[in-house]
Design an enzyme around this catalytic site. Structure first.
Site, PDB file in Angstrom:
ATOM      1  N   TYR A  48      18.140  17.184  27.613  1.00 25.57           N
ATOM      2  CA  TYR A  48      18.270  15.750  27.326  1.00 25.57           C
ATOM      3  C   TYR A  48      16.896  15.108  27.086  1.00 25.57           C
ATOM      4  O   TYR A  48      16.812  13.953  26.644  1.00 25.57           O
ATOM      5  CB  TYR A  48      19.013  15.005  28.448  1.00 25.57           C
ATOM      6  CG  TYR A  48      20.414  15.520  28.730  1.00 25.57           C
ATOM      7  CD1 TYR A  48      21.103  16.311  27.799  1.00 25.57           C
ATOM      8  CD2 TYR A  48      21.062  15.224  29.925  1.00 25.57           C
ATOM      9  CE1 TYR A  48      22.371  16.795  28.067  1.00 25.57           C
ATOM     10  CE2 TYR A  48      22.344  15.697  30.194  1.00 25.57           C
ATOM     11  CZ  TYR A  48      22.990  16.487  29.262  1.00 25.57           C
ATOM     12  OH  TYR A  48      24.253  16.958  29.547  1.00 25.57           O
ATOM     13  N   LYS A  77      20.520  21.328  34.382  1.00 29.70           N
ATOM     14  CA  LYS A  77      21.116  22.461  33.656  1.00 29.70           C
ATOM     15  C   LYS A  77      20.057  23.317  32.982  1.00 29.70           C
ATOM     16  O   LYS A  77      19.076  22.791  32.436  1.00 29.70           O
ATOM     17  CB  LYS A  77      22.109  21.947  32.593  1.00 29.70           C
ATOM     18  CG  LYS A  77      23.051  20.887  33.132  1.00 29.70           C
ATOM     19  CD  LYS A  77      24.154  20.512  32.178  1.00 29.70           C
ATOM     20  CE  LYS A  77      24.918  19.306  32.699  1.00 29.70           C
ATOM     21  NZ  LYS A  77      24.342  18.023  32.362  1.00 29.70           N
ATOM     22  N   HIS A 110      24.011  25.757  31.008  1.00 23.88           N
ATOM     23  CA  HIS A 110      24.488  24.673  30.140  1.00 23.88           C
ATOM     24  C   HIS A 110      25.523  25.135  29.107  1.00 23.88           C
ATOM     25  O   HIS A 110      26.471  24.419  28.802  1.00 23.88           O
ATOM     26  CB  HIS A 110      23.281  24.026  29.446  1.00 23.88           C
ATOM     27  CG  HIS A 110      23.503  22.599  29.060  1.00 23.88           C
ATOM     28  ND1 HIS A 110      22.498  21.669  29.036  1.00 23.88           N
ATOM     29  CD2 HIS A 110      24.624  21.936  28.677  1.00 23.88           C
ATOM     30  CE1 HIS A 110      22.993  20.501  28.662  1.00 23.88           C
ATOM     31  NE2 HIS A 110      24.275  20.636  28.436  1.00 23.88           N
TER      32      HIS A 110
END
Ligand code: A2P
Length: 317
Positions: A48, A77, A110
């Site tokens: 992210y 993750k 992930h």
């Protein structure tokens, strides 16, 4: 707030704050305001690209006495390019350093895809490893080592279908404790939920609002808008609440954790107050009629000719 109980008795608030698509420059304030509203569950990930700023927000919140480290649950993750055994712990330590933490409450694999180290976003077959070359259990052994080393309290996966979850669980010493998958009123995944329940794996719902802020490249031109869905609108009218609150309340009523993303304090509060909405048996049945199996995150971006990585492999095999 309803909680999920883990095998060692640890408890997780069922409603958390998602941080996918929360941009640097706005995620700091989003974390600080969510903590003030009462959120104690935060969902992060290396990919992210905002963990450093989230780390600053937590450090400042702890220093200001807004909340104690042990009273928040922080998930992160492992990215697809760090599945090889020598890469897992360093990747995790990078996340811990960015988040300014000594441990994660939950660390997840992930995606089941494996990319070569230099390719954060693989674009072709040569940039991937097959799962014969880097099997999931190789990655998982290192995830287990992270638990043994006290770096993660719990470990799990994301985007694993039941076949992959079963295969991994059969070889694992620590059976995955969480599977985080896309779930919302148009994608119920009842079969996967049942499998997870039978096997003691908790489930977290991502994209619970359909992730309308995905980039244009990730959106289908004809994709449905959950906020405009007649069933959701009808229930929002009935309960005198917003469409988002219906979607979140529905997820919680199914016993899944749910992580709506918002960087806006009013919407964070609105989402938090979904915990006060109770859907009836009839409401849940009406919601069942909305399930068309529609995926917003289709996984076609990592379907590469000449590899096992097809959309069918991802969701069905
Ligand atoms: P924002 O961050 O500006 O509030 P998902 O959790 O499914 O990924 O969806 C996130 C998207 O939904 C973001 O665009 C977010 O915008 C928006 N959103 C979050 N909460 C609400 C809400 N209560 N009402 C309308 N939109 C919302």
């Amino acid at each position: 707030m309803k909680q999920l109980t883990f095998r060692n008795g640890d408890k997780l608030d069922i409603l958390g704050l998602g941080t996918w698509k929360s941009k640097p420059g706005e995620v700091y304030d989003a974390i600080r305001s969510a903590i003030k509203i009462g959120y104690r569950h935060f969902d992060c990930a290396f990919i992210y690209m905002n963990e450093k700023e989230i780390g600053h927000a937590f450090a400042d919140a702890f220093a200001a006495g807004d909340v104690k480290r042990e009273d928040v649950w922080i998930t992160s993750k492992l990215w697809n390019n760090s599945h090889k055994k020598e890469d897992v712990l360093p990747a995790m330590k990078k996340t811990l350093s960015d988040l300014q933490l000594d441990y994660l409450d939950l660390y997840l694999v992930h995606w089941p895809h494996v990319f070569k180290k230099d390719f954060m976003g693989a674009t072709k077959a040569e940039e991937t490893w097959s799962t014969a070359e880097v099997p999931h259990i190789e990655t998982w052994r290192e995830m287990e080592a992270a638990v043994d080393a006290g770096l993660a309290k719990h470990i799990g996966v994301c985007n694993f279908n039941k076949h992959k979850l079963k295969a991994l669980s059969e070889q694992a010493s620590i059976i995955p404790e969480m599977n985080q998958v896309e779930l919302h009123p148009m994608l119920h995944q009842n079969d996967l939920l049942e499998f997870c329940k039978e096997n003691g794996v908790h489930v977290t719902a991502y994209s619970p609002l359909g992730s309308p802020d995905r980039s244009a490249g990730m959106k289908a031109s004809d994709e449905p808008n959950l906020f405009e869905h007649p069933v959701i609108k009808e229930l929002a009218r009935k309960h005198n609440c917003t469409e988002a609150q219906i979607m979140i309340a529905w997820a919680m009523q199914r016993g899944t954790a749910v992580i709506p993303k918002s960087v806006n304090p009013e919407r964070q509060l609105q989402n938090f107050l979904s915990t006060e909405i109770n859907l009836s048996e009839d409401d849940m049945q009406l919601m069942a009629s909305a399930d068309t199996g529609y995926r917003y995150v289709k996984g076609q971006f990592w379907a590469f000719e000449g590899t096992e990585y097809s959309v069918d492999w991802l969701w069905n095999r």
